[in-house]
Design a protein around this motif. Sequence first.
Motif: not given
Lengths: 541, 541
Positions: A296-304, A269-285
Amino acid sequence: MKSFKIALAQFSPHVGNIEINVQRMIEQTNEAKKQHADIIVFPELSMIGYPAEDLLLRPSLTKRSELAFKQLSKVKDIVMVFGFVNQTEDGQRYNSAAVMKDGQILGIYNKQNLPNYSVFDEKRYFSEGHQHLVFEYLGHKFGVLICEDTWSLKTVQQLSQLNVETVLVLNSSPYEVGKPQHRVITMSELAKQLNINLVYVNQVGGQDDLIFDGTSFVVNQDGSIALQAPSYKEMVFFAEYDVTQKAFKIGEVTPALDTMAEIYQGLVMATRDYINRSGFPGVILGLSGGIDSALTLAIAVDAIGPEKVQAVMMPYTYTAQISVEDAAEQAKNLGVVFGIAEINNIVNSFMQTLFPFFGNSPADTTEENLQARSRGTLLMGLSNKFGNLVLSTGNKSELAVGYCTLYGDMVGGYAVLKDVYKTIVFELAKYRNSISETPVIPERVITRPPSAELRPDQKDQDSLPAYEVLDAILYAYIEEDLSQDDIIAKGFEKDVVEKVIQLVDRNEYKRRQGAIGPRITSRAFSRERRYPIVNGWKPGV
Amino acid sequence: MKSFKIALAQFSPHVGNIEINVQRMIEQTNEAKKQHADIIVFPELSMIGYPAEDLLLRPSLTKRSELAFKQLSKVKDIVMVFGFVNQTEDGQRYNSAAVMKDGQILGIYNKQNLPNYSVFDEKRYFSEGHQHLVFEYLGHKFGVLICEDTWSLKTVQQLSQLNVETVLVLNSSPYEVGKPQHRVITMSELAKQLNINLVYVNQVGGQDDLIFDGTSFVVNQDGSIALQAPSYKEMVFFAEYDVTQKAFKIGEVTPALDTMAEIYQGLVMATRDYINRSGFPGVILGLSGGIDSALTLAIAVDAIGPEKVQAVMMPYTYTAQISVEDAAEQAKNLGVVFGIAEINNIVNSFMQTLFPFFGNSPADTTEENLQARSRGTLLMGLSNKFGNLVLSTGNKSELAVGYCTLYGDMVGGYAVLKDVYKTIVFELAKYRNSISETPVIPERVITRPPSAELRPDQKDQDSLPAYEVLDAILYAYIEEDLSQDDIIAKGFEKDVVEKVIQLVDRNEYKRRQGAIGPRITSRAFSRERRYPIVNGWKPGV
């Protein structure tokens, strides 16, 4: 006297965005009205969100709050209880709750107990209230408290002595492991002790380094739990008071999550909220084939979702073939965009440029850092070009002892595992694999001995104690504030303890420049562990 | 009644290092005894240093303080007044002063007014005292106050009503522009108003982002200044009380420094203290031929001498020949080690590696950032290999609007100009040139239009308003907390104001990962401007 229905708005504010928050509060109120709720309760400071930090000091807050009240005053036929910043004419600023119906303010309560420890700085912003608020509605006597107030027995006792039957509690209580259940148990005992019902509404959502789990609940004066909302879910919940039973009806009581599920879902949830509320289209790692980036990848995928996640493997001479294989396998399993970028040429160009300076000086961590920084720069380049947020993949154990490269693997805007010890990283990886049919993290990534792969045949355990030992020492020093002598007295080897503590102390400058990341412990490396960088404290005693 | 002599120990503690601090306090006391002083006064919390932050929460502080008291109790024949953490048996912790003679504690004073705003977090650590301390010695009646206490008229008034003749004030009052003189003037008026003498002793030295200027002083009840110590100098000063005149004799009164001298010397001291107390053998910085790095180099040399300073020029295709010439000239003028490392090959290797990802997408800031990050990685490589601290060279205007590259030119452990607006950078450069026979910063570096040289013919002013305008808007928004509308109403162009504010708000994440640097304004980007990164505040209103 009649039965009534209370709506608990487990609300996720966008901190600072009063306009949006008020609009969404009105939407949730309309939803509550459809369900025939008589009262809706929002979390602490719901109007501006928690913690708004120095935004609270901006003079224009007054004007904005006035506009917000105007909006809210249009709501009819329901009592709204919400959190706002009360700036009074004598220049005081309070953390307050308003009770409003049909545009009339029935009462205002100023928080009496202002936490100013751990992650809290409320005395920086607010004055203390000194009065209780009691109001009667539908023949029932209500009191109002705000978060920390309920942890002061004196305050709750005083309120209960005013013949209050039900206390509406507005909270923005940050998550840490076990906290959701701890709140319910403590409040249930308190309710019983003082013969009051408690309607406890908590903020939900990620805000910078803080996770708010929600987990709102209602406890009756007999200690029974009438409602327990799920954690991490923004939603309006309802509790019905039965006047003949003089108690809230036992409704949906969501069982507490197991520890690993609780942590994992919080990070998601925290990862999703940070990404969305900061206005990023996606993430890279950067995916290394190791367990930290895999989790981290698994969490990112579950988030967005996988379509917004990009993973890059950046091998060098010391990267094992199985690392490349495992990274590719995981990326494929999860369906994320995957690329490979070898860094040999980049590292060589750095080495050639530095040769006139270095001469034939023997290789040391300098060369290892060049690898990490080449990778960091590549990730940032991809981020700059396509706009994705870089997720940093380091864990708490590494950050504690400085086994990470500043401007290298530390690059990124959000460090998902920043407050997760390595031993918990393993647990979380296993947990995540356990909840899907096919493992999302290749088994070998979990079972291989951890390695930074910055030297030939390097293993983390060559230069660090076993992670079970390391994490135990770190926990004692960081979370428990024990001294070196105390920790040695617990039975750990003297040399090991001394080395670990020295590393923790010396690496404050690195952590200070690291990305923020979600807090899950009671002593994260963030606003709640404020250590000077220039620091002559000797850990001995 | 007789005349007496007070020693003002303008002391520079090593924060956290109680053992060393106590030893040095004893040395200064011995020096005072040689000068036949009757009383020696140290700054606020002199024993642990200010601010010790969360070190104050470590349980072993009690044990350490006890050992420190044992050491200090061996001092004979002089009254010592010093600052310490008073942990009482009821579990309270106070910011306190002890009055000690020949091992006997004559009195303890607990600070009554605890600042919890701006850079201060004292309510996180301390409870408020509620009692005054008055003691008679040599037939004279003394009171004791600690820092913030003297800014509460009520507190000082109460004390003065106890027939106190002289108040000993222990301070750790951080520097900001104009503050040294502001303190003297305010206290002189207070002394006059309340008919008391004030002996004001302030901490000196740099501690992380805070500069303590010292500038201790003595004012008589007629408002006259009997002593004003120089700023930024660790030393024991003396004030003699003449019992027949009922006043302190007018002694050495150091005139206040001009603003640029005051700032410059503060930056030099802070830089020196950071380097030395962090244990670095020297520093390294990237010299670009621009004014920021030129000024940083001058400060570094003034702080620790040229032999410990290394400068590296890292040219690329867009670097003008005159930049290389000017950098070389300055390095030669100052006598520092100078090297040149071209970054073309490194940037090319990054571009080649990224080509499969970027394809033919047009060049943008991504490519500019690759240049900056190649330089950052080279500097860090040199730092890792030889142990020198990297000084970051960005200024406050750049950091405010994000005209700097994270992990690029922002790398480093200490950002000397972090709180210095660009317009002040120019003033400081001119000031530094004015005080030596030959200019240490080549004239052309000051007069050339500023450029980051990351694109052909780039000038800062192509994408930013003139620095006079930019800095004025930044000052209004950051220091004065004005809203966008307020700033436009001051006569600035709407588009420009909107753009600047948007840039400031969007770049919080960058600043959060930047190095610390010395604070000279009333609103530095540090612990005193706590803004959320995820932040929906709309600047409009």
